[in-house]
Design a protein around this motif. Sequence first.
Motif, mmCIF file in Angstrom:
data_model
loop_
_atom_site.group_PDB
_atom_site.id
_atom_site.type_symbol
_atom_site.label_atom_id
_atom_site.label_comp_id
_atom_site.label_asym_id
_atom_site.label_seq_id
_atom_site.Cartn_x
_atom_site.Cartn_y
_atom_site.Cartn_z
ATOM 1 N N PHE A 1 0.623 -0.968 -0.495
ATOM 2 C CA PHE A 1 -0.164 0.319 0.091
ATOM 3 C C PHE A 1 1.313 1.196 -0.354
ATOM 4 O O PHE A 1 0.897 2.384 -0.881
ATOM 5 N N ASP A 2 1.642 1.311 0.626
ATOM 6 C CA ASP A 2 2.796 2.434 0.832
ATOM 7 C C ASP A 2 4.036 2.491 -0.263
ATOM 8 O O ASP A 2 3.330 3.929 -0.481
ATOM 9 N N GLU A 3 4.111 2.031 -1.591
ATOM 10 C CA GLU A 3 4.520 1.807 -2.469
ATOM 11 C C GLU A 3 3.442 2.845 -3.151
ATOM 12 O O GLU A 3 3.413 3.910 -4.221
ATOM 13 N N ALA A 4 1.902 1.695 -3.922
ATOM 14 C CA ALA A 4 1.221 2.231 -4.315
ATOM 15 C C ALA A 4 0.657 4.160 -4.287
ATOM 16 O O ALA A 4 1.111 4.712 -4.822
ATOM 17 N N SER A 5 0.685 3.767 -2.520
ATOM 18 C CA SER A 5 -0.008 5.515 -2.216
ATOM 19 C C SER A 5 1.436 6.823 -2.848
ATOM 20 O O SER A 5 1.042 7.668 -2.353
ATOM 21 N N ALA A 6 3.447 5.797 -2.451
ATOM 22 C CA ALA A 6 3.594 7.052 -2.500
ATOM 23 C C ALA A 6 3.848 7.725 -4.512
ATOM 24 O O ALA A 6 4.137 8.595 -4.508
ATOM 25 N N ALA A 7 3.373 6.270 -5.026
ATOM 26 C CA ALA A 7 3.251 6.424 -6.284
ATOM 27 C C ALA A 7 1.974 7.596 -6.585
ATOM 28 O O ALA A 7 1.821 8.618 -7.586
ATOM 29 N N ARG A 8 1.320 7.760 -6.183
ATOM 30 C CA ARG A 8 0.580 8.630 -6.077
ATOM 31 C C ARG A 8 0.515 9.920 -5.964
ATOM 32 O O ARG A 8 0.047 10.831 -6.243
ATOM 33 N N ALA A 9 0.602 10.068 -4.491
ATOM 34 C CA ALA A 9 1.224 11.694 -4.259
ATOM 35 C C ALA A 9 2.752 12.038 -5.340
ATOM 36 O O ALA A 9 2.184 13.382 -4.784
ATOM 37 N N ALA A 10 3.324 11.179 -5.581
ATOM 38 C CA ALA A 10 4.163 11.936 -6.287
ATOM 39 C C ALA A 10 4.186 12.295 -8.045
ATOM 40 O O ALA A 10 3.908 13.838 -7.793
ATOM 41 N N ALA A 11 2.344 11.375 -8.279
ATOM 42 C CA ALA A 11 1.933 12.315 -9.068
ATOM 43 C C ALA A 11 1.166 12.984 -8.998
ATOM 44 O O ALA A 11 0.339 14.637 -9.548
ATOM 45 N N GLU A 12 0.220 12.931 -7.804
ATOM 46 C CA GLU A 12 -0.138 15.044 -7.274
ATOM 47 C C GLU A 12 0.447 15.780 -7.309
ATOM 48 O O GLU A 12 -0.111 16.728 -7.825
ATOM 49 N N GLN A 13 0.986 15.562 -6.978
ATOM 50 C CA GLN A 13 2.261 16.918 -6.545
ATOM 51 C C GLN A 13 2.246 17.626 -8.151
ATOM 52 O O GLN A 13 2.409 18.864 -8.898
ATOM 53 N N HIS A 14 3.298 16.033 -8.825
ATOM 54 C CA HIS A 14 3.348 16.706 -10.697
ATOM 55 C C HIS A 14 2.194 17.231 -11.375
ATOM 56 O O HIS A 14 2.373 18.113 -12.242
ATOM 57 N N HIS A 15 0.938 16.487 -11.275
ATOM 58 C CA HIS A 15 -0.332 17.136 -11.549
ATOM 59 C C HIS A 15 -1.193 18.417 -10.945
ATOM 60 O O HIS A 15 -1.714 18.820 -11.914
ATOM 61 N N TYR A 16 -1.113 17.881 -10.003
ATOM 62 C CA TYR A 16 -2.091 19.105 -9.509
ATOM 63 C C TYR A 16 -1.192 20.261 -8.924
ATOM 64 O O TYR A 16 -1.675 21.086 -8.775
#
Length: 176
Positions: free
Chosen positions: A148-163
């Motif tokens: 879960f932590d790896e998936a959550s980190a990937a989502r967080a990085a994508a949010e920072q990049h796109h949002y």
Amino acid sequence: MMPARPQLPALTAERARALLIYNPETGALNWRVARHGTFSGALAGTRTSEGYTQVEIDYRLYKAHRVIWLIMTGKWPTHRVDHKNGMRADNRWKNLREATPLQNARNRRPGKRNSSGRIGVTQTAGGRWQAFIGVDLQNHVLGTFGTFDEASAARAAAEQHHYGEFSAVADRSGAT
């Protein structure tokens, strides 16, 4: 039959400032003048079932964060007023920002049906974790991960990049 209430013009910054005192550090909105059923200095407004504070002025209900925006800037917000930390009753000036409906929607908490507790992260039937993000009306899979932590980190990085600043992770991690 009750008499009709007088139709008053839309609330102006001058009228709001004449009636209310706003403390940007605490987010408190207090009555400057005594009103029917309350006294000068009393906390203005009530909490709605959605968690926002609303205030009645001249027989109309307004969301307190929008009135605060009017008091502080002298004009109504063009779009929405977003609470950076996601806490709807936190009306401190540093926690408020103007946002389009799309930006406001990006800064949200997981819904009641979200079983992972993290927007954009779900567990697959095989027990692995998948991360995804919506950009330009398209859902993009960010990958499948063992934890879960790896998936959550990937989502967080994508949010920072796109949002950017409207990333829910950025707003809740350090906002006070």
